[in-house]
Write an enzyme that holds these catalytic residues in place. Structure first.
Site, short mmCIF file in Angstrom:
data_model
loop_
_atom_site.label_atom_id
_atom_site.label_comp_id
_atom_site.label_asym_id
_atom_site.label_seq_id
_atom_site.Cartn_x
_atom_site.Cartn_y
_atom_site.Cartn_z
N ARG A 244 2.42 -8.71 6.58
CA ARG A 244 1.89 -7.37 6.80
C ARG A 244 2.14 -6.95 8.24
NH1 ARG A 244 2.15 -6.31 2.50
NH2 ARG A 244 0.67 -5.57 0.97
N GLU A 273 4.27 1.90 9.32
CA GLU A 273 5.14 2.16 8.16
C GLU A 273 4.79 3.52 7.63
OE1 GLU A 273 5.44 -0.87 5.11
OE2 GLU A 273 5.37 -2.46 6.59
N HIS A 291 10.44 -3.38 4.20
CA HIS A 291 9.37 -3.86 3.30
C HIS A 291 9.94 -4.11 1.89
CE1 HIS A 291 4.73 -3.72 2.70
NE2 HIS A 291 5.28 -4.57 1.86
#
Ligand SMILES: O=C(O)[C@H](O)COP(=O)(O)O
Length: 316
Positions: A244, A273, A291
């Protein structure tokens, strides 16, 4: 009953749901229009990946929403506890993408060890003007075999990554605050199985011993890797974060690269993000992906069918 898969779902998932009598929409509804869409279309099940957030206000405003499903692992984009308190089912697919994430991490690590992320984009377009220069610049690659992989977070994904490492001839050291040891079963193409027992050690020891370091921890309040942790690492360590954004302090990472503490690093997730900091995007020591840890056909197929079977189990 109607299902909205707002961040998409595999065809296998759609097929399984339709077979169970559900109507599936894969329209991507903008976050601010989601409440209206759910209520106007009488949606019973909302499926998301990491792009759509499901917070308290949406849960309150959609009383007929029975299931919130996360196609994937991390549920930090959903107010899980609150939804459950309100009697909604919240489901995810914790095991479906482990191996895909592990393979992405190894794609990055092998690439970084041999400078592939830069060599690819710097190959001369015309003639061989810079071919020899590049060959020299990227002459000091390293092998992974025989090196130590440090794994922080030894749950499903950490263990899947460790298995790939063992198969590649690496030593694995791992830290997990909730686990003393784990038995890893490596299964080979011919049906043979080999078992490894790994006892976890302290975070500090992992940081000190790792030649390569990979993170598989959930999002948390504080950074897991900050300046103090970088200082404990070996000089020239190669690091990967496919867990993360916010687990690694990106400013401290750039400093550690500048000082030579970190040779190179891979990031699949970012503090910001979908707009990572430009200084990360421009940094030649970083191998970056948007991602995509779980973004394989195989993982998405497993995710879709697992979600479908959980939904059918709950609602019939
Ligand atoms: O938590 C997860 O499952 C991963 O971060 C993947 O996220 P994604 O579904 O948005 O690809």
């Amino acid at each position: 009953m109607k299902v909205l898969a707002n961040d998409g779902i595999s065809q296998s998932g759609i097929d399984a749901l339709e077979k169970g009598g559900y109507e599936v929409s894969t329209t991507t509804v903008a976050q601010e229009q989601l409440v209206n869409y759910i209520n106007e279309n009488d949606i019973s099940v909302l499926l998301v990946r990491s792009a759509t957030t499901v917070r308290k206000d949406l849960i309150d405003a959609c009383p007929n929403l029975k299931i919130i499903g996360r196609g994937g692992v991390g549920m930090d984009n959903i107010d899980v506890e609150y939804a459950r308190e309100q009697g909604r089912h919240v489901i995810n697919t914790p095991a479906a993408s482990s191996h895909s994430v592990a393979e992405l991490v190894f794609g990055h690590l092998y690439g970084l060890a041999r400078f592939l992320h830069n060599a690819n984009r710097e190959m001369p377009l015309e003639g061989d003007s810079n071919f020899k220069g590049l060959k020299k610049a990227y002459a000091k690659g390293t092998e992974l075999k025989g090196k130590t992989l440090g794994v922080l977070g030894f749950g499903r994904i950490g263990q899947a990554t460790a298995k790939v490492a063992l198969g590649a001839g690496m030593k694995v050291v791992a830290f997990d605050p909730f686990l003393d040891k784990a038995n890893l079963e490596l299964d080979f193409f011919d049906g043979q199985k080999v078992n490894f027992d790994i006892e976890t050690i302290s975070k500090e020891e992992v940081l000190k011993q790792a030649d390569f370091l990979t993170l598989h921890v959930p999002a948390q309040k504080d950074y897991v890797i900050d300046e103090a942790e970088f200082n404990m690492m070996k000089d020239g360590v190669i690091l990967a974060n496919a867990a993360r954004g916010g687990v690694v302090n990106e400013v401290a990472l750039v400093k550690a690269i500048e000082s030579g503490k970190v040779a190179r690093a891979a990031l699949d997730v970012f503090e910001k993000e979908p707009k990572p900091e430009v200084q990360l995007l421009m940094n030649p020591a970083l191998s970056l992906t948007p991602h995509t840890g779980a973004a394989t056909n195989e993982a998405q197929d497993r995710i879709g069918t697992e979600l479908a079977s959980q939904i059918i189990d709950i609602l019939g």
